[in-house]
Scaffold this motif. Structure first.
Motif, PDB file in Angstrom:
ATOM      1  N   LYS A 194      99.254  83.669 106.191  1.00 45.69           N
ATOM      2  CA  LYS A 194      99.909  83.678 107.501  1.00 45.69           C
ATOM      3  C   LYS A 194      99.805  85.061 108.152  1.00 45.69           C
ATOM      4  CE  LYS A 194     102.983  79.785 106.746  1.00 45.69           C
ATOM      5  NZ  LYS A 194     102.470  78.957 107.826  1.00 45.69           N
ATOM      6  N   ILE A 219     100.560  82.084 100.573  1.00 46.30           N
ATOM      7  CA  ILE A 219     100.950  81.566 101.882  1.00 46.30           C
ATOM      8  C   ILE A 219     101.315  82.727 102.807  1.00 46.30           C
ATOM      9  CG2 ILE A 219     102.664  80.198 103.143  1.00 46.30           C
ATOM     10  CD1 ILE A 219     102.749  78.370 100.562  1.00 46.30           C
ATOM     11  N   LYS A 249     101.421  74.778  94.920  1.00 43.02           N
ATOM     12  CA  LYS A 249     102.883  74.782  94.771  1.00 43.02           C
ATOM     13  C   LYS A 249     103.398  73.399  94.382  1.00 43.02           C
ATOM     14  CE  LYS A 249     105.790  77.144  97.694  1.00 43.02           C
ATOM     15  NZ  LYS A 249     106.575  77.369  98.915  1.00 43.02           N
ATOM     16  N   VAL A 259      96.102  78.902 102.856  1.00 41.91           N
ATOM     17  CA  VAL A 259      97.467  78.386 103.000  1.00 41.91           C
ATOM     18  C   VAL A 259      97.534  76.922 102.561  1.00 41.91           C
ATOM     19  CG1 VAL A 259      99.293  77.831 104.676  1.00 41.91           C
ATOM     20  CG2 VAL A 259      98.129  80.051 104.769  1.00 41.91           C
ATOM     21  N   ASP A 260      96.573  76.111 102.995  1.00 39.87           N
ATOM     22  CA  ASP A 260      96.564  74.692 102.613  1.00 39.87           C
ATOM     23  C   ASP A 260      96.467  74.527 101.093  1.00 39.87           C
ATOM     24  OD1 ASP A 260      96.703  74.019 105.298  1.00 39.87           O
ATOM     25  OD2 ASP A 260      94.564  73.547 105.471  1.00 39.87           O
ATOM     26  N   ASN A 285     103.596  81.236  96.992  1.00 33.94           N
ATOM     27  CA  ASN A 285     104.319  81.870  98.092  1.00 33.94           C
ATOM     28  C   ASN A 285     103.627  83.151  98.549  1.00 33.94           C
ATOM     29  OD1 ASN A 285     106.288  79.902  98.262  1.00 33.94           O
ATOM     30  ND2 ASN A 285     107.732  80.991  96.960  1.00 33.94           N
ATOM     31  N   TYR A 320     107.861  84.900 103.145  1.00 35.38           N
ATOM     32  CA  TYR A 320     107.087  84.527 101.960  1.00 35.38           C
ATOM     33  C   TYR A 320     106.748  85.751 101.112  1.00 35.38           C
ATOM     34  CZ  TYR A 320     106.309  79.606 103.088  1.00 35.38           C
ATOM     35  OH  TYR A 320     106.473  78.261 103.310  1.00 35.38           O
ATOM     36  N   ALA A 357      97.241  76.759  98.787  1.00 35.15           N
ATOM     37  CA  ALA A 357      98.441  77.302  98.145  1.00 35.15           C
ATOM     38  C   ALA A 357      99.585  76.292  98.202  1.00 35.15           C
ATOM     39  CB  ALA A 357      98.835  78.620  98.797  1.00 35.15           C
ATOM     40  N   GLU A 358      99.690  75.574  99.314  1.00 37.26           N
ATOM     41  CA  GLU A 358     100.710  74.512  99.400  1.00 37.26           C
ATOM     42  C   GLU A 358     100.450  73.442  98.345  1.00 37.26           C
ATOM     43  OE1 GLU A 358     103.422  74.476 101.076  1.00 37.26           O
ATOM     44  OE2 GLU A 358     103.148  75.788 102.796  1.00 37.26           O
TER      45      GLU A 358
END
Length: 156
Positions: A52, A48, A34, A27-28, A45, A80, A30-31
């Motif tokens: 999650k 993420i 982005k 997730v980190d 997305n 997402y 992927a942010e």
């Protein structure tokens, strides 16, 4: 050009983290992807949403006792993943996995018919043999397991 090298490195780290089931790191990263590569927003997305979903299921496995928690705790992951289960996701190469993960998500939420509908949209029954990374194989295997479990529960 230098920016593309950085996003390739991030994508490589993401794949490694996915294989290791290190969902917080996925997730980190992927942010970051982005932010650095807006053209990779759909992929980010998806990642993420996947991160999650999998993080939640590690803490609250998809069993009947956790259905109410899943219905409230998976709304963000669902948002997402839904944002990638479309033509944009098809272009990014994630629509199949997005539909399979949405099936898993709905199964965890106790929405079994919806789960089967996502597997139908993914055309799970017609997937042909092709080379997939181990994470992709795991997603497909879980999808077949969930589908089989649902059919077993409803045949008795």
């Amino acid at each position: 050009m230098a920016g593309r090298g950085r996003s390739c490195r991030i994508e490589s780290e993401i794949e490694k983290s996915r294989e290791e089931s290190n969902w917080k790191k996925v997730v980190d990263l992927a942010e970051q992807l982005k932010l650095r590569s807006p053209d990779c927003e759909c992929l980010a997305n998806f990642l993420i949403g996947e991160g999650k979903l999998e993080s939640f299921l590690e803490e609250f496995p998809p069993i009947d006792a956790n259905i109410s928690k899943a219905r409230t705790g998976l709304t963000e992951a669902k948002r997402y993943l839904l944002s990638t289960a479309n033509e944009q996701g098809r272009k990014a190469g994630v629509v199949l996995d997005a539909n399979l993960l949405l099936g898993k998500l709905h199964y965890a939420m106790g929405m079994y018919e919806d789960s089967l509908n996502y597997y139908s949209q993914a055309e799970l029954q017609t997937l042909t043999e092709k080379q997939l990374p181990s994470r992709g194989l795991r997603i497909v295997a879980e999808s077949y397991a969930i589908k089989g479990k649902w059919k077993y529960r409803h045949s008795n």
